[in-house]
Design an enzyme around this catalytic site. Structure first.
Site, PDB file in Angstrom:
ATOM      1  N   ARG A 298      77.769 -12.787  41.690  1.00 19.51           N
ATOM      2  CA  ARG A 298      76.628 -12.719  42.608  1.00 19.51           C
ATOM      3  C   ARG A 298      76.260 -14.117  43.086  1.00 19.51           C
ATOM      4  NH1 ARG A 298      71.600 -10.333  39.272  1.00 19.51           N
ATOM      5  NH2 ARG A 298      70.582 -10.508  41.282  1.00 19.51           N
TER       6      ARG A 298
ATOM      7  N   TRP B 120      65.439 -14.833  42.733  1.00 22.23           N
ATOM      8  CA  TRP B 120      64.076 -14.290  42.682  1.00 22.23           C
ATOM      9  C   TRP B 120      63.568 -14.242  41.240  1.00 22.23           C
ATOM     10  CZ3 TRP B 120      61.670  -9.825  40.661  1.00 22.23           C
ATOM     11  CH2 TRP B 120      62.514  -8.955  39.972  1.00 22.23           C
TER      12      TRP B 120
ATOM     13  N   HIS C 192      65.394 -12.938  50.263  1.00 19.65           N
ATOM     14  CA  HIS C 192      65.662 -11.523  50.546  1.00 19.65           C
ATOM     15  C   HIS C 192      65.048 -10.660  49.446  1.00 19.65           C
ATOM     16  CE1 HIS C 192      67.810  -7.791  51.386  1.00 19.65           C
ATOM     17  NE2 HIS C 192      68.291  -7.812  50.151  1.00 19.65           N
TER      18      HIS C 192
ATOM     19  N   SER D 143      59.686  14.818  44.572  1.00 23.68           N
ATOM     20  CA  SER D 143      59.177  16.036  43.941  1.00 23.68           C
ATOM     21  C   SER D 143      58.186  16.779  44.835  1.00 23.68           C
ATOM     22  CB  SER D 143      58.492  15.693  42.613  1.00 23.68           C
ATOM     23  OG  SER D 143      59.359  14.968  41.786  1.00 23.68           O
TER      24      SER D 143
ATOM     25  N   TYR E 232      60.618   0.153  37.486  1.00 24.22           N
ATOM     26  CA  TYR E 232      60.095   1.523  37.508  1.00 24.22           C
ATOM     27  C   TYR E 232      58.893   1.651  38.418  1.00 24.22           C
ATOM     28  CZ  TYR E 232      63.522   2.396  34.026  1.00 24.22           C
ATOM     29  OH  TYR E 232      64.719   2.495  33.403  1.00 24.22           O
TER      30      TYR E 232
ATOM     31  N   HIS F 212      61.267  -5.373  33.823  1.00 25.53           N
ATOM     32  CA  HIS F 212      61.771  -4.016  33.689  1.00 25.53           C
ATOM     33  C   HIS F 212      60.757  -2.955  34.098  1.00 25.53           C
ATOM     34  CE1 HIS F 212      65.081  -1.466  33.295  1.00 25.53           C
ATOM     35  NE2 HIS F 212      64.270  -0.585  32.793  1.00 25.53           N
TER      36      HIS F 212
ATOM     37  N   THR G 291      65.147  10.709  32.651  1.00 22.78           N
ATOM     38  CA  THR G 291      65.634  10.644  34.030  1.00 22.78           C
ATOM     39  C   THR G 291      66.526  11.842  34.324  1.00 22.78           C
ATOM     40  OG1 THR G 291      65.628   8.247  33.745  1.00 22.78           O
ATOM     41  CG2 THR G 291      66.639   9.101  35.737  1.00 22.78           C
TER      42      THR G 291
ATOM     43  N   GLU H 261      58.651  -3.403  36.253  1.00 21.52           N
ATOM     44  CA  GLU H 261      58.618  -3.573  37.711  1.00 21.52           C
ATOM     45  C   GLU H 261      59.648  -2.679  38.407  1.00 21.52           C
ATOM     46  OE1 GLU H 261      56.813  -5.021  39.896  1.00 21.52           O
ATOM     47  OE2 GLU H 261      58.127  -5.105  41.646  1.00 21.52           O
TER      48      GLU H 261
ATOM     49  N   ASP I 109      37.538   9.149  50.165  1.00 20.02           N
ATOM     50  CA  ASP I 109      38.179   7.856  50.422  1.00 20.02           C
ATOM     51  C   ASP I 109      38.654   7.319  49.083  1.00 20.02           C
ATOM     52  OD1 ASP I 109      38.832   5.155  51.291  1.00 20.02           O
ATOM     53  OD2 ASP I 109      37.626   5.606  53.056  1.00 20.02           O
TER      54      ASP I 109
ATOM     55  N   LYS J  30      64.529  14.829  35.059  1.00 17.69           N
ATOM     56  CA  LYS J  30      64.026  14.860  36.437  1.00 17.69           C
ATOM     57  C   LYS J  30      65.111  15.332  37.401  1.00 17.69           C
ATOM     58  CE  LYS J  30      60.758  12.285  37.775  1.00 17.69           C
ATOM     59  NZ  LYS J  30      59.622  13.107  37.381  1.00 17.69           N
TER      60      LYS J  30
ATOM     61  N   SER K 187      46.925  -8.836  44.635  1.00 16.49           N
ATOM     62  CA  SER K 187      46.892  -7.709  45.562  1.00 16.49           C
ATOM     63  C   SER K 187      47.351  -6.419  44.872  1.00 16.49           C
ATOM     64  CB  SER K 187      47.788  -8.021  46.758  1.00 16.49           C
ATOM     65  OG  SER K 187      48.093  -6.848  47.457  1.00 16.49           O
ATOM     66  N   SER K 188      48.467  -6.487  44.152  1.00 15.44           N
ATOM     67  CA  SER K 188      48.986  -5.280  43.495  1.00 15.44           C
ATOM     68  C   SER K 188      48.022  -4.777  42.435  1.00 15.44           C
ATOM     69  CB  SER K 188      50.316  -5.543  42.796  1.00 15.44           C
ATOM     70  OG  SER K 188      51.209  -6.112  43.656  1.00 15.44           O
TER      71      SER K 188
ATOM     72  N   HIS L   3      67.859  -5.808  27.888  1.00 12.46           N
ATOM     73  CA  HIS L   3      69.156  -5.469  28.487  1.00 12.46           C
ATOM     74  C   HIS L   3      69.441  -6.283  29.749  1.00 12.46           C
ATOM     75  CE1 HIS L   3      67.024  -2.002  30.776  1.00 12.46           C
ATOM     76  NE2 HIS L   3      67.171  -3.007  31.579  1.00 12.46           N
ATOM     77  N   HIS L   4      68.458  -7.047  30.221  1.00  8.41           N
ATOM     78  CA  HIS L   4      68.714  -7.947  31.348  1.00  8.41           C
ATOM     79  C   HIS L   4      69.294  -9.266  30.875  1.00  8.41           C
ATOM     80  CE1 HIS L   4      66.604  -5.527  34.394  1.00  8.41           C
ATOM     81  NE2 HIS L   4      65.874  -5.139  33.379  1.00  8.41           N
TER      82      HIS L   4
END
Lengths: 543, 208
Positions: free
Chosen positions: A457, A149, A84, A275, A264, A260, A335, A262, A113, A338, A176-177, A309-310
C-alpha cells in the site's frame, strides 16, 4: 392511522403551505435548528466531500495506472492517500450517516425534532471549518499531512506544521461527531412518541442508537491520541518518542482502540438502512428483528476488544495474537446472523427490484465479500503476508464503498421521494446502479490479486509484475468517477421535473415516516402521533 | 411533558459530556495502564535495569550448551553518530558472564546526548537475557567528534528454551533531543559565566 394522519395534514394545509420556514437564505440554513434542514446540509456537505475525496483518489489511481513515476512526486502521492482517507471517513461517510439520522430518526419515532436543536446546528457548522483547516494544508509550504490517515508516529510528526492543522481539524471533527451522537441518543431515548417502545423502533433507529454510543466512547480517545502527538511534536513530551522513554507502538494501541469501533461506526447505520429497504421491497417483515438488534449490539461490544488485529506485526506475544485472532473471528457470528436474516427476509417474499432494492441487495453480496476478506486478514499467519498490501486496501474498500457508501446511496434513493415529494427517473437510476456495480468491482476486485501477489500500500511506484491489474483497477476508478455526476444529474432532474410522489412512495412501506405527506412538511409530529402497532414495521411482530 | 423531556435531555447531555471527558482521559491513562499490565500481569520486561548480583550468582553455568549471540547496532535517522558492535557475533555458554563492546562516534560538530533502546529476537528469549552492565542504562554524551568504546556485560539464563540457539540483540541509538538541548544551554550559560569570571579577573589586573 395513515388515513387519519393524511387528514390531519390536509386540515393544516394552509399552515403547511407556509411551513413556518424561516425567511431568507442565511436565516434558514446558517441559523437552522430544523432537523430536516440540518439533515439536508449534512448530506450536501457529505456529497461535496465525497467528490473532493474522489478527486484525491483520482490522483492516486492515475499515478498507479502504469509502473514508474509519471504524474506526481512520491511526497504528493503520500499526501493524497492520507487526505483521501481522512476526507472520505470523516467528511463523507460519517456526515452522510448523521444527515440521514437527522432526517429520518425524528420522522421514524414520531418526534417533532431532534432533542437538542441548537446543538444540532452547531455540530453541523463545525464541520465546514474543520475541513477548511484540513484542506488548507494542501496549499501550505510543506503540503498536507502525508504519513497516512492512521497518523503513526514517529513518521506522522516528522512532517511540517501540517501536523498541528491535522490535529486541530481532528479535534473539531470529533467534537462535531460527539455532539451529533449525544443529540441522537437524547432524541431516541427521550423524544419517542407514546407507544413507540424501544423494541418497536425501526431498525435504522436501533443501529444509530448503538452507533452513537460507540461515537461517545471512542471519539474522545482519538482526540486524546492526537493531542499526545501534538504535545510530542511541540511541547517536548515523549508519549510515543523512544528516545525519551516513550513507545511508538503505544500510539497504535490507543489509535486502534478508537479505530476499530470507528469502522463499525461506519457500517452499523448501513446495516440499519439495508434492514429498512429489504423488507419494503420483499413485502415481508424483517426476519428476526430482535436477533438483528442483538447482533448489532454484540458487534458493537466486540468492536472494543479486537483492536490488536490491526497491529499483529508489531511484535505482540503469541498469546495476544491468538486472543485477537479468535476474538476477531467471533465477530463473524453476529455478522453472519445479519446476512442470513437479510437473505431470509427476501426468501419467499414478493420481491420487486426498484433502485433502492438493487443497492441493498448489492450491499448484501459485496459487503459479505468484504467480510470474508476481513476473516482472511484476521488469521495471524496469513496476516503477516497480507499486512500493508493491496489486499487490505481491497478489503476495506469492499466494506466501506460497496458497504457503507452503497447503503447511503440506497438510502438516498429510498427516502428521496419522501424528502422532496418527487420521484426520480427509475431507468437512469438503474443505469447509475449497474454502472457503479460493474465499475466498483473492476476497480477493487483486482486489488485482491495485487495484494496477494505482494504489492504494498501507499507506494506510488511498483514492480512491473503488477502492471496489468493496476491498469484494470484504474479503468474501474475512471468509471466510478462518473457516478457522482450521474447521481447529481438524476437528482437535479427529479427536483425540477420529477413525477409527484405519493405518501407511501413504495408499495410495501411500513412505519411512521410514510404517514406524513411527501414532501415531508417543514414541521412534523408537533403533536405526537397515535401509534397503531400494525402500521409499524415491527409493531406486532414478536420475533 | 415538554419540560420533562427538556430536563431529561439536559440531564443526558451532562452525563454524556462526563462520559466523553472520562474517555478523553482514558486515552492518556492507557500509557500507565499498559505499563502496569505489561509488568504485573503479562510479565513483560519494560525497564532496562541491571540484573542484580544475587540473580546472576544463582545462575549455574551450563558448559554443555552453546548459544550464539548476535549484535546489531543502528542509529535513528535524526542522530549524526556512527554506532556499531566490535564483533557481530559471539558464542557463549548459558550462565557464564560475557562481555561485548560497541563503538560510537559523534560526527556532528556539537555535543549530543543519545539513548540506546534494546530489542531482543526471538522475543520469547528476552526474559532469559540478563545484562549486568550496559551503556543503554544511561544517557550517553558524546562531544563533537568524540569516539567511545562502550561495554556490555551479559549473562544468558540456562533456563533459555532449548529450541533457541541464536539470540539477536539489537540497539538503536536515538537523539535525546531534550537532554541535548539542555546540554547546549548549559554550555552557553557556562561560557557566559566563564566570560564574566575572566572579566572579573581581568578588570582588577588592569587597574593594578
Amino acid at each position: 392511522m395513515a388515513i387519519h394522519a393524511a387528514a390531519h395534514y390536509a386540515d393544516h394545509a394552509q399552515d403547511d403551505h407556509h411551513n413556518h420556514k424561516p425567511h431568507g437564505f442565511f436565516n434558514r440554513w446558517v441559523f437552522s435548528t430544523n432537523h430536516k434542514d440540518i439533515g439536508t446540509l449534512y448530506l450536501i456537505f457529505a456529497f461535496i466531500m465525497a467528490c473532493v475525496g474522489a478527486a484525491f483518489s483520482g490522483v492516486i489511481r492515475t499515478e498507479l495506472m502504469k509502473p514508474g513515476l509519471q504524474f506526481v512526486q512520491p511526497y504528493f502521492f503520500n499526501q493524497m492517500t492520507t487526505m483521501h482517507a481522512l476526507v472520505m471517513i470523516f467528511g463523507a461517510i460519517m456526515p452522510a450517516f448523521v444527515g440521514l439520522a437527522n432526517w429520518m430518526i425524528p420522522l421514524q419515532i414520531g418526534a417533532p425534532d431532534m432533542a437538542l436543536p441548537r446543538m444540532n446546528n452547531w455540530s453541523f457548522w463545525i464541520l465546514p471549518f474543520a475541513f477548511t483547516i484540513l484542506l488548507s494544508t494542501l496549499f501550505m509550504p510543506g503540503g498536507a499531512p502525508a504519513g497516512g490517515w492512521t497518523m503513526y508516529p514517529p513518521l506522522a510528526i516528522q512532517g511540517g506544521n501540517s501536523v498541528a492543522f491535522l490535529v486541530f481539524s481532528v479535534h473539531l471533527m470529533g467534537i462535531s461527531s460527539i455532539m451529533g451522537a449525544i443529540n441522537i441518543i437524547a432524541t431516541i431515548l427521550n423524544m419517542r412518541a407514546p407507544g413507540m417502545d424501544l423494541l418497536k423502533m425501526p431498525i435504522f433507529v436501533w443501529s444509530w442508537l448503538i452507533t452513537a454510543f460507540l461515537l461517545i466512547a471512542v471519539m474522545p480517545v482519538l482526540a486524546g491520541a492526537v493531542t499526545m502527538l501534538l504535545t510530542d511534536k511541540y511541547f517536548g513530551t515523549s508519549f510515543f518518542n523512544a528516545a525519551g522513554g516513550g513507545d511508538p507502538v503505544m500510539f497504535q494501541h490507543i489509535f486502534w482502540f478508537f479505530g476499530h469501533p470507528e469502522v463499525y461506526i461506519m457500517i452499523l447505520p448501513a446495516f440499519g438502512i439495508v434492514s429498512e429497504i429489504i423488507p419494503t421491497f420483499s413485502r415481508k417483515p424483517l426476519f428476526g428483528y430482535q436477533a438483528m438488534v442483538f447482533a448489532i449490539a454484540s458487534i458493537a461490544f466486540l468492536s472494543f476488544i479486537v483492536w490488536g488485529h490491526h497491529m499483529f506485526t508489531v511484535g505482540m506475544p503469541l498469546g495476544g495474537e491468538l486472543y485477537f485472532m479468535y476474538a476477531t473471528m467471533l465477530i463473524a457470528v453476529p455478522t453472519g446472523v445479519k446476512v442470513f436474516n437479510w437473505v431470509s427476509t427476501m426468501w419467499g417474499g414478493s420481491m420487486s427490484f426498484e433502485t433502492p432494492m438493487l443497492w441493498a441487495i448489492s450491499f448484501v453480496i459485496l459487503f459479505t465479500i468484504g467480510g470474508f476478506s476481513g476473516l482472511m486478514l484476521a488469521l495471524v499467519p496469513a496476516d503477516f503476508q497480507y499486512q500493508d498490501t493491496y489486499f487490505v486496501v481491497a478489503h476495506f474498500h469492499y466494506v466501506l464503498v460497496t458497504g457503507a457508501l452503497f447503503a447511503i446511496i440506497g438510502a438516498i434513493y429510498y427516502w428521496w421521494p419522501k424528502w422532496t415529494g418527487r420521484m426520480y427517473n427509475e431507468t437512469w437510476a438503474k443505469v447509475h446502479f449497474w454502472w457503479s456495480m460493474v465499475f466498483v468491482n473492476v476497480l477493487f476486485f483486482p486489488q485482491h490479486f495485487l495484494g496477494l501477489a505482494g504489492m504494498p500500500r501507499r507506494i506510488p511506484d511498483y514492480n512491473v509484475a503488477f502492471a496489468d491489474w493496476n491498469l484494470v483497477s484504474t479503468i474501474g476508478a475512471y468509471g466510478m468517477f462518473l457516478t457522482p455526476i450521474m447521481m447529481f444529474l438524476i437528482l437535479r432532474r427529479s427536483l425540477k421535473s420529477g413525477a409527484p410522489a405519493t405518501m407511501h412512495v413504495w408499495e410495501g412501506t411500513h412505519g411512521l415516516e410514510w404517514t406524513v405527506p411527501s414532501p415531508a412538511p417543514f414541521h412534523t409530529f408537533e403533536t405526537p402521533p397515535v401509534i397503531h402497532d400494525e402500521d409499524l414495521a415491527h409493531g406486532d411482530i414478536t420475533h | 411533558m415538554e419540560t420533562n423531556a427538556t430536563q431529561r435531555n439536559q440531564q443526558f447531555l451532562k452525563r454524556a459530556l462526563i462520559a466523553c471527558g472520562a474517555m478523553f482521559l482514558f486515552g492518556f491513562a492507557c500509557v500507565p495502564l499498559y505499563r502496569i499490565a505489561c509488568v504485573h500481569v503479562l510479565g513483560i520486561k519494560l525497564d532496562a535495569q541491571a540484573a542484580g548480583g544475587a540473580k546472576v550468582a544463582a545462575l549455574a553455568a551450563d558448559p554443555s550448551r552453546w548459544v550464539t549471540v548476535q549484535f546489531v547496532g543502528s542509529v535513528n535517522s535524526t542522530l549524526a553518530w556512527h554506532f556499531a558492535p566490535e564483533k557481530v557475533s559471539v558464542r557463549v555458554h548459558p550462565g557464564v558472564l560475557s562481555e561485548a563492546w560497541f563503538d560510537a562516534t559523534n560526527i556532528a560538530p556539537k555535543a549530543i546526548v543519545g539513548n540506546a533502546v534494546p530489542s531482543i529476537a526471538p522475543k520469547t528469549a528476552s526474559l532469559y537475557f540478563n545484562k549486568t552492565e550496559c551503556f543503554c542504562f544511561t544517557e550517553q554524551v558524546l562531544q563533537a567528534g568524540e569516539s567511545r568504546r562502550m561495554p556490555l556485560k551479559f549473562i544468558v539464563d540456562p533456563q533459555l528454551p532449548r529450541d533457541v540457539d541464536t539470540l539477536t540483540l539489537s540497539y538503536t541509538f536515538y537523539n535525546n533531543e531534550l537532554a541535548t538541548k539542555k546540554l547546549a544551554e548549559q554550555a552557553v550559560t557556562g561560557a557566559i559565566i566563564r566570560d564574566r569570571e575572566d572579566q572579573k579577573v581581568a578588570v582588577p589586573s588592569r587597574t593594578l
